[in-house]
Design an enzyme around this catalytic site. Structure first.
Site, PDB file in Angstrom:
ATOM      1  N   GLU A   1       6.150   4.892   7.292  1.00  7.57           N
ATOM      2  CA  GLU A   1       5.956   6.083   6.678  1.00  7.57           C
ATOM      3  C   GLU A   1       6.462   7.421   6.755  1.00  7.57           C
ATOM      4  OE1 GLU A   1       1.367   4.667   5.722  1.00  7.57           O
ATOM      5  OE2 GLU A   1       1.679   5.947   7.187  1.00  7.57           O
TER       6      GLU A   1
ATOM      7  N   LYS B   1       4.122  -6.923   3.844  1.00  8.90           N
ATOM      8  CA  LYS B   1       3.958  -5.414   3.583  1.00  8.90           C
ATOM      9  C   LYS B   1       3.644  -4.712   4.848  1.00  8.90           C
ATOM     10  CE  LYS B   1       0.355  -3.537   3.309  1.00  8.90           C
ATOM     11  NZ  LYS B   1      -0.490  -2.700   4.224  1.00  8.90           N
TER      12      LYS B   1
ATOM     13  N   THR C   1       0.912  -1.106  -0.032  1.00  9.11           N
ATOM     14  CA  THR C   1       0.084   0.105   0.068  1.00  9.11           C
ATOM     15  C   THR C   1       0.963   1.025   0.002  1.00  9.11           C
ATOM     16  OG1 THR C   1      -0.138  -0.138   2.280  1.00  9.11           O
ATOM     17  CG2 THR C   1      -2.025  -1.015   0.856  1.00  9.11           C
TER      18      THR C   1
ATOM     19  N   THR D   1      -1.069  -2.938  10.654  1.00  2.27           N
ATOM     20  CA  THR D   1      -1.388  -2.981   9.423  1.00  2.27           C
ATOM     21  C   THR D   1      -0.468  -3.425   8.492  1.00  2.27           C
ATOM     22  OG1 THR D   1      -2.606  -1.944   7.515  1.00  2.27           O
ATOM     23  CG2 THR D   1      -0.741  -0.552   8.567  1.00  2.27           C
TER      24      THR D   1
ATOM     25  N   ASN E   1      -0.071  10.546   5.843  1.00  6.32           N
ATOM     26  CA  ASN E   1      -1.311   9.968   6.423  1.00  6.32           C
ATOM     27  C   ASN E   1      -2.497  11.161   6.467  1.00  6.32           C
ATOM     28  OD1 ASN E   1      -1.177   7.180   7.771  1.00  6.32           O
ATOM     29  ND2 ASN E   1       0.809   8.245   7.846  1.00  6.32           N
TER      30      ASN E   1
END
Length: 408
Positions: free
Chosen positions: A281, A184, A158, A195, A403
């Site tokens: 991220e 992932k 993602t 996640t 985000n």
């Protein structure tokens, strides 16, 4: 403490989920996302003993529930299908119907029982699956030897910036056993699953209960010891498939080489976990927190998690600020039996706290160390024989940017 047999485990260059004998995998673009691959699969030539661990989030997504039921029915899987872009979470009864349809259609194409197909989804929560696109993708599943495991690793991503793959080999009963994996994960990463999706394959023959035990114990030491941002998601799981195609004597907890198998599984899981943490991220640094001298394993783990989860620690490391006060603060609020007068802390090899009081050190040396890409923090509780390691990343401006516009 058990010694990990790393000298008996070979880390393979460019290993992946199809390095073990009898597995194929692939991935394609089906149109859920604009350009990137968004549908992937793993297939075993024979039914494989399967084990799974799942998110602790109360909102468990439809595909996760389908996969849990499939494994519970026979402890076997032969295929896993995955879509990215839409999570099929919080989608009500239609989400359940769609996840089951994915399972049924894949089983029909592969000519295997529906209960032998696991299903996974990742992406935006609350959006219905585009089943027309997914069903078209299912028709294109290829299980030839020319299937592309790297395309699978790409199709499950993602917000990740890189694919995450690894494989190791060991010798058991005179057979060369391989364990491979792909994962992932980049954001909404926190201990007790996050996640992230993890898929591990092996050509070893393993007894079902022992396989589940090994996966649970390994996950507790690896995937459950990483954090990026403190959020725990709805879809996340790690699935392990053992197809037995190397025809070794069936492994279980009583096998003389069981520990070697578990150590190899742990190495695969740890490598994938660190790849996830490094790819957090907006991250610029991988952080490793080592805790030793704890009175129990729970204390060691919880202290490590508290430090790696601290936003103040993470931002200090982003800013290359050797602010050890944030580290001891996290140790103190870990809700574990800590004696502050015994705690020692080091940033890399730089001692900053000894027996609960500060140690004079060169601040510039600390700043220079924290400017590296790989950072180690060390906490010694001096109160027992237990230790634990946790992994995470720094918290940057880019995390907020990513985000803030995730859906737009």
């Amino acid at each position: 403490m058990v010694t990990v047999q790393t000298e008996a485990i070979e880390l393979l260059k460019e290993g992946h989920v199809t390095t073990p004998k009898g597995f194929t995998a692939g991935g394609i673009h089906c149109g859920i996302r604009k350009k990137r691959r968004d549908f992937g699969w793993i297939y075993s030539e024979t039914p494989a003993v399967a084990a799974g661990v799942y998110t602790m989030n109360a909102f468990q997504a439809a595909p996760l529930k389908v996969t849990k039921r499939a494994i519970a029915e026979s402890n076997q899987l032969q295929a896993i299908i995955v879509n990215a872009g839409v999570a099929n979470a919080c989608t009500g009864q239609q989400g359940d119907i769609d996840a089951e349809e994915m399972q049924q259609n894949a089983a029909s194409i592969l000519n295997i029982p529906a209960s032998y197909v696991g299903v996974a989804s990742t992406g935006v929560i609350g959006t219905p699956l585009p089943m027309d696109k997914i069903n078209t993708a299912i028709q294109e599943i290829s299980i030839t030897n020319e299937s592309a495991p790297h395309h699978f690793a790409d199709a499950i991503l993602t917000t990740d910036t890189v694919t995450k793959q690894v494989a190791v080999q060991i010798e058991i009963d005179g057979k060369t056993i391989t364990i491979g994996g792909a994962a992932k994960g980049s954001g909404m990463i926190h201990p007790n699953m996050a996640t992230m999706l993890g898929f591990i394959t092996t050509d070893a023959a393993v007894e079902a209960d022992s396989l589940q035990l090994a996966l649970k114990q390994t996950t507790d030491k690896t995937f459950n010891m990483i954090t990026v941002d403190g959020d725990c998601s709805t879809n996340d799981m790690v699935i392990l498939m053992a197809n037995g195609m190397q025809e070794n004597k069936v492994l279980n907890v009583s096998h003389p080489q069981w520990r070697l198998f578990v150590d190899a599984l742990n190495m695969v899981s740890e490598e994938l976990a660190k790849m996830i943490a490094r790819d957090g991220e907006g991250a610029t640094k991988l952080i490793e927190v080592n805790v030793k001298g704890a009175p129990s394993q729970e204390t060691a783990s919880q202290v490590a998690k508290a430090v790696i989860s601290s936003n103040l620690v993470k931002t200090a490391i982003y800013g290359s600020d050797p602010n050890w006060g944030r580290i001891v603060c996290a140790v103190g609020y870990s809700e574990q039996p800590i004696d502050p007068n015994k705690v020692c802390v080091a940033i890399g090899e730089i001692s900053v706290v000894k027996d609960g009081v500060p140690v004079a050190f060169n601040e510039l040396d600390g700043k220079h160390y924290l400017q590296q890409k790989d950072i180690s923090l060390h906490v010694n509780l001096q109160d027992g024989p237990y230790n634990a390691t946790a992994w995470g990343c720094d918290l940057t401006y880019d995390y907020v940017k990513i985000n803030a516009s995730y859906r737009t």
